[in-house]
Structures are given as C-alpha cells and as structure tokens.
Design a protein around this motif. Structure first.
Motif, mmCIF file in Angstrom:
data_model
loop_
_atom_site.group_PDB
_atom_site.id
_atom_site.type_symbol
_atom_site.label_atom_id
_atom_site.label_comp_id
_atom_site.label_asym_id
_atom_site.label_seq_id
_atom_site.Cartn_x
_atom_site.Cartn_y
_atom_site.Cartn_z
ATOM 1 N N ARG A 100 42.175 38.271 41.589
ATOM 2 C CA ARG A 100 43.611 38.109 41.236
ATOM 3 C C ARG A 100 44.820 38.378 42.063
ATOM 4 O O ARG A 100 45.813 37.727 42.009
ATOM 5 C CB ARG A 100 43.602 38.975 39.885
ATOM 6 C CG ARG A 100 42.665 38.424 38.558
ATOM 7 C CD ARG A 100 42.485 39.380 37.579
ATOM 8 N NE ARG A 100 41.131 38.888 36.671
ATOM 9 C CZ ARG A 100 40.446 39.669 36.118
ATOM 10 N NH1 ARG A 100 41.067 41.208 35.770
ATOM 11 N NH2 ARG A 100 39.375 39.347 35.630
ATOM 12 N N TYR A 103 42.602 28.848 43.118
ATOM 13 C CA TYR A 103 41.753 29.853 42.556
ATOM 14 C C TYR A 103 40.124 29.669 43.071
ATOM 15 O O TYR A 103 39.739 30.625 43.114
ATOM 16 C CB TYR A 103 41.967 30.169 40.965
ATOM 17 C CG TYR A 103 41.199 29.052 40.100
ATOM 18 C CD1 TYR A 103 39.839 29.492 39.823
ATOM 19 C CD2 TYR A 103 41.655 28.028 39.769
ATOM 20 C CE1 TYR A 103 39.120 28.623 39.051
ATOM 21 C CE2 TYR A 103 41.081 27.186 38.871
ATOM 22 C CZ TYR A 103 39.735 27.518 38.557
ATOM 23 O OH TYR A 103 39.289 26.673 37.655
ATOM 24 N N GLN A 144 37.621 29.876 34.795
ATOM 25 C CA GLN A 144 38.835 30.301 35.227
ATOM 26 C C GLN A 144 39.123 31.431 34.447
ATOM 27 O O GLN A 144 39.786 32.499 34.886
ATOM 28 C CB GLN A 144 39.939 29.149 35.298
ATOM 29 C CG GLN A 144 41.276 29.710 35.722
ATOM 30 C CD GLN A 144 42.298 28.448 35.926
ATOM 31 O OE1 GLN A 144 42.343 27.637 35.185
ATOM 32 N NE2 GLN A 144 43.071 28.953 36.518
ATOM 33 N N LEU A 200 39.991 35.261 35.826
ATOM 34 C CA LEU A 200 41.429 35.843 35.339
ATOM 35 C C LEU A 200 41.519 36.853 34.264
ATOM 36 O O LEU A 200 42.332 37.925 34.368
ATOM 37 C CB LEU A 200 42.587 34.593 35.280
ATOM 38 C CG LEU A 200 42.849 33.688 36.098
ATOM 39 C CD1 LEU A 200 43.821 32.697 35.505
ATOM 40 C CD2 LEU A 200 43.059 34.407 37.470
#
Ligand code: GUN
Ligand code: ZN
Length: 446
Positions: A341, A362, A419, A423
């Motif tokens: 992150r 990402y 994802q 996150l």
C-alpha cells in the motif's frame, strides 16, 4: 521434519510471471511433492490424467471455495530489522541519523541479553509469518549469539530467511554500540560457521555491514573479501537520506559516489540487496544493473523518517532488480501488505508531483512483493511464483472470514476481490501459510 506425501490443491491461484504482473488462474490444479516442490500446475481438466501419473485419489484433493479462497505466492520482505521490532510504531518524530542515535542504537544494544533477544525475535517471526511473509531478509544486531538465536527461531517456525549479524566499527553518537574492526569480521565468520553447523534447510547467512557511514574502509574491505571467497549474500543500506549522503561523501572522499564505495569494497554483487536507494543517480543505477545488485524499496520507512520517495519506475527502466521491504522499525508495519500500500501511495504521489509520470500499477507492485523480492534476494530459482520446479511458498487467502476488515458485494470479479484483499485485507484473511509445502500458519506444535 514431518513426513509428507503428495499434496494436491484445486481452485483459484493468483501469481506473477515475467510477462504478466498478475495472472488469475481459476479451475487449476497444483501438486506439491514431499520435498515441498511444485510438481504440476495445470488446468483442472487435466486432473484425471495427472492422478494416474502421480497416483493420488480424488478424495485427497483439497478443493478451495470458489470466489472465497485463493492461493497467492508467499510475500518476500527484502529488508526488515528483526531487532527493531521492540520499537515498532514508536519514535518516528526524527529523521534517520538522529533517530538512529536516540531510538535505534539503544534498543539494539539490549540484544546482548539473550533472553530479551529470544522474546522479541519470537514475536517478530510470529508476526511476520502470520502476515504472510514466507521469506524475510533480516538484520539482527552486532551480537553473534543473539543473531544465531534468531536463526533458531526462524527455523523452528519454518520461515525462510537470510539472517545478518550486523557489522559496525564506527559509532560517534552512541559509543557503546560498535565493535572493534577485527572482532567484527571474526564474529561474522563465527556466525556463518555456527549457522552452517545447524544445517537449517532454509535459513542462510547474509554479510551485513550496517552502512558505509558506520564502517571503516578496512572493515568494508574484509567483509567484501569474506563474502567473495565464500559466495555469500550481502545486505546494507544506500542513499536513504541527503544528510547520510553528505556524511558518506566526507568519509569516503576518493570514491565517485555512494555506489562506488560498496563496489570498490567487493560489496556490490549479484547477491547484494541494498535498502532504500532513494537518491541513486542514473549512473549508479547503471552500475547496479551491470553488477546484478538489487534494491529493497522500503516505502513506509522512506515516508515515516521523511527520507524521500523512491522513483521505482526509474529503477525498473534501468533493469535493476527490486523487491519491497518493511524496514521495521523505520517503517511502522511488519506487514508486507502495508509495504504494498505504501508503495502504491509513493508511486501515486510521484505522479501528482510530475504530471505525465508513468506510475506503477498495483499489479506491478504485487509482482515486486513476490517475484521481484525473490529475484532481489537471488532466490528466484526456488520461490517467487507457482512455476513447476519451485518450492511451494504460498498463502491461502479467504476473503469471507468472520470479522474480515472488508465486505464482499455482488458482481465483484475475481480481479476486484484480489485488489480488495491487497488494499484492505489483513492477517485474518490469511488462513494458512505454506513454506516449501509445509503448513506453518496456523502455528502447529513443533
Ligand atoms: N541506515 C543505517 N542503519 C539503519 C537502520 O537501522 N534503519 C534505517 N532505516 N536506515 C539505516
Ligand atoms: Zn533498514
């Protein structure tokens, strides 16, 4: 070690390859032999044929729950100070050099006490494993016996690691935390010899000069030759902050730049990983590429100590190997999900500062946290993804556990779910951790 026969899993696997930063493979089947090696990884329609070749029964297959469970490769922390775990989340009001003097050297000095070392080292290994770090590249302290204790604990928990006894013969700001030059080399030799006697399969030594500013040229030279003659891994810090650069320039006047200091002392090899590298010039990155040396990007630490923002795109453009590191306790999280992150934040901040900047996705950052880390530590033949022939270092992710840090909503794709885990997920979503095919989380009685 426990006897294991063939283990077979079917379901969704997410990993990175050289050509694709994220591959989401549904309906796949993966087999792990008793040595922990991946022996097949194919679409599930090959199950019957595989079961004949490999002699397994349908009832012995572990079936993952669709859209809930999936495997990812183990996370590789390429830079973590195990000893600084006792300071984690505290004392980040200063920049690097005053922070070292006020908080870090005093805590590292305490590892003379083996009981203290055992307690903290147990906690850091448990914490990192639970958070999915299957491979860690550790700094311990200058104390050989405590460093060996860290190796014992890592082996006992079944983590994979490189462990470094820290070397430093200069410390002008905290006098009691340093070594005599010859003692530093002798103790490094003793550390390597004693660790070899233990025959741990997945714990290796790494030669660890703290950084140029805390080592005499003589110590750097001896460590470089020792590493060279024994083909050992090497780790240190480089170009983390501007004041550190200035000091290094003054101490090593006759060298071209910071990279040249390590290079001239045989410390920049294809088994070297250098933390930070925020202020490396393109010239220096070219030398990293030429020598095959790697950078550990430690974004939480770079932000927490106000060191600077590493331009990872530029590092990648120079084809320099790069992994992610937590850099506990300059970084305040021991979790590689946090490092992912903070790396995403860093690349986005750079794109705000420079319109047109080609930020990392990402997905690219996930690759750096897994395959990239394995390359940075020279372990990519062994780990990093689910290629057949590699060892099965893996996390079983469950996105639908009680008290999860996030909810699932209808219509989300596998990619959305993946994802979201990166996150928002945490150790509650990491149901099981495997190192070389052996389940090491939840912790089993040893
Ligand atoms: N440079 C030299 N020692 C250290 C350390 O312990 N942490 C960080 N972040 N940088 C260093
Ligand atoms: Zn560090």
């Amino acid at each position: 070690s426990q006897e294991r026969s063939l283990q077979v899993f079917t379901g969704t696997f997410v990993h990175s390859t050289q050509v694709s930063p994220v591959q989401i493979l549904n309906d796949h089947i993966l087999g792990v032999d008793k040595n922990g090696k991946i022996v097949f990884f194919e679409a599930s329609d090959k199950e019957e044929k595989l079961s004949e070749t490999w002699h397994f029964n349908k009832k012995d297959i572990r079936v993952l729950q669709p859209m809930k469970e999936f495997f990812i490769p183990g996370l590789v922390d390429t830079h973590i100070h195990a000893s600084q775990y006792s300071n984690i989340g505290t004392g980040l009001d200063l920049t690097l050099l005053p922070w070292l003097t006020k908080y870090t050297f005093p805590v590292e000095a305490k590892y003379k006490d083996l009981k203290f070392a055992e307690d903290i080292y147990t906690k850091v290994v448990e914490r990192t494993l639970k958070n999915g770090t299957t491979t860690a590249c550790y700094f311990a302290t200058i104390h050989t016996d405590a460093s060996l204790k860290l190796c014992d604990i890592v082996d006992n928990y079944g983590q994979r690691a490189l462990v470094g006894k820290v070397c430093m013969d200069i410390n002008d700001t905290f006098h009691k935390y340093k070594e005599e030059t010859s003692h530093s080399l002798e103790e490094t030799q003793r550390f390597v010899t004693e660790l070899a006697k233990r025959k741990y399969p997945r714990v290796k030594p790494i030669v660890t000069p703290r950084f140029a500013a805390s080592c005499s040229s003589e110590l750097l030279k001896q460590l470089g030759l020792f590493a060279k003659h024994n083909n050992l891994h090497i780790q240190s810090h480089i170009s983390e902050t501007r004041p550190e650069l200035e000091i290094t320039k003054r101490l090593f006047e006759k060298y071209e730049n910071y990279t040249d200091v390590y290079y001239q002392h045989n410390l920049l090899t294809d088994k070297t990983v250098m933390a930070h590298g925020v202020y490396l010039s393109d010239e220096e990155l070219k030398v990293f590429h030429r020598e095959g040396a790697a950078i550990s990007h430690c974004p939480n630490s770079n932000i927490s100590l106000c060191s600077g923002l590493l331009d990872m795109r530029n590092v990648l453009k120079h084809q320099v190997k790069v992994g992610l590191g937590t850099d506990v306790s300059g970084g305040y999280s021991a979790s590689m999900l946090d490092a992912i992150r903070r790396a995403i934040d860093t690349t986005k901040i750079l794109s705000v500062q420079s319109p047109g900047y080609e930020k990392l996705s990402y997905k690219e950052i996930f690759r750096i946290a897994t395959l990239g880390g394995s390359q940075a530590l020279g372990l990519d033949k062994l780990i990093g993804n689910f290629e057949v022939g590699k060892e099965f270092d893996a996390l079983l992710i469950n996105v639908d556990v009680p008290n999860s840090a996030f909810e699932m909503f209808p219509g989300e794709t596998n990619e959305d779910i993946f994802q979201k885990f990166l996150l928002l997920g945490d150790d509650r979503n990491i149901e099981e951790v495997y190192v070389a095919g052996k389940q090491v989380v939840p912790f089993l009685e040893s």
